[in-house]
Design a protein around this motif. Structure first.
Motif, PDB file in Angstrom:
ATOM      1  N   GLU A 274      -3.691  -1.149  -8.312  1.00  0.00           N
ATOM      2  CA  GLU A 274      -5.477  -1.802  -7.076  1.00  0.00           C
ATOM      3  C   GLU A 274      -4.991  -0.489  -7.078  1.00  0.00           C
ATOM      4  O   GLU A 274      -3.673   0.360  -6.950  1.00  0.00           O
ATOM      5  N   THR A 275      -6.440   0.308  -7.881  1.00  0.00           N
ATOM      6  CA  THR A 275      -6.136   1.890  -7.548  1.00  0.00           C
ATOM      7  C   THR A 275      -7.325   2.377  -6.337  1.00  0.00           C
ATOM      8  O   THR A 275      -8.581   1.882  -6.072  1.00  0.00           O
ATOM      9  N   ASP A 276      -7.068   3.505  -5.107  1.00  0.00           N
ATOM     10  CA  ASP A 276      -7.743   3.872  -4.694  1.00  0.00           C
ATOM     11  C   ASP A 276      -8.356   5.026  -4.433  1.00  0.00           C
ATOM     12  O   ASP A 276      -7.516   5.870  -5.386  1.00  0.00           O
ATOM     13  N   THR A 277     -10.213   4.515  -4.871  1.00  0.00           N
ATOM     14  CA  THR A 277     -10.608   5.996  -5.073  1.00  0.00           C
ATOM     15  C   THR A 277     -11.396   6.733  -4.137  1.00  0.00           C
ATOM     16  O   THR A 277     -12.235   7.411  -4.545  1.00  0.00           O
ATOM     17  N   ARG A 278     -11.163   6.799  -2.900  1.00  0.00           N
ATOM     18  CA  ARG A 278     -11.108   7.512  -1.925  1.00  0.00           C
ATOM     19  C   ARG A 278     -11.119   9.273  -2.484  1.00  0.00           C
ATOM     20  O   ARG A 278      -9.519   9.163  -2.297  1.00  0.00           O
TER      21      ARG A 278
ATOM     22  N   LEU B 285      -0.313   5.195  -1.138  1.00  0.00           N
ATOM     23  CA  LEU B 285      -0.683   6.055  -1.731  1.00  0.00           C
ATOM     24  C   LEU B 285      -0.740   7.385  -1.304  1.00  0.00           C
ATOM     25  O   LEU B 285      -0.876   8.658  -1.401  1.00  0.00           O
TER      26      LEU B 285
ATOM     27  N   LEU C 154      -1.856  -0.850  -3.746  1.00  0.00           N
ATOM     28  CA  LEU C 154      -2.160  -0.077  -4.223  1.00  0.00           C
ATOM     29  C   LEU C 154      -1.931   1.068  -4.167  1.00  0.00           C
ATOM     30  O   LEU C 154      -0.978   1.518  -2.690  1.00  0.00           O
ATOM     31  N   THR C 155      -2.481   1.577  -5.025  1.00  0.00           N
ATOM     32  CA  THR C 155      -1.653   3.834  -5.171  1.00  0.00           C
ATOM     33  C   THR C 155      -2.725   4.283  -5.570  1.00  0.00           C
ATOM     34  O   THR C 155      -4.267   3.924  -5.755  1.00  0.00           O
ATOM     35  N   ALA C 156      -2.372   5.704  -5.773  1.00  0.00           N
ATOM     36  CA  ALA C 156      -3.701   6.363  -6.107  1.00  0.00           C
ATOM     37  C   ALA C 156      -4.040   6.511  -7.438  1.00  0.00           C
ATOM     38  O   ALA C 156      -3.254   6.085  -8.170  1.00  0.00           O
TER      39      ALA C 156
ATOM     40  N   ILE D 253       0.437  -1.198  -0.081  1.00  0.00           N
ATOM     41  CA  ILE D 253      -0.112   0.534   0.188  1.00  0.00           C
ATOM     42  C   ILE D 253       0.875   1.825   0.209  1.00  0.00           C
ATOM     43  O   ILE D 253       1.553   0.957   0.950  1.00  0.00           O
TER      44      ILE D 253
END
Length: 68
Positions: A56-60, A9, A37-39, A7
């Motif tokens: 994978e992308t973190d869309t928060r 971010l 997992l990144t932006a 992870i």
């Protein structure tokens, strides 16, 4: 086979500095699946990385988006 999730971010400089650690993880886990997992803005940068199998992308939204 194990699955490893990295992870990261942070900012672009943090990702560049983490690249060495990502290579070390891959060297010690050659038969394992490694996911980053990144932006979304950095996903394309690491999509072609030879040590990472999946991105994978973190869309928060950011914390200052009060309506989120």
């Amino acid at each position: 086979m194990q699955k490893i999730l990295i992870i990261k971010l942070g900012a672009l400089g943090d990702l560049v500095q983490a690249e060495g650690a990502i290579r070390d993880i891959c060297a010690h886990h050659p038969n394992d699946e490694i996911t980053l997992l990144t932006a979304p803005s950095y996903a394309k940068l690491f999509a072609q990385h030879p040590a990472i199998h999946r991105v994978e992308t973190d869309t928060r939204q950011q914390r200052w988006h009060l309506w989120y």
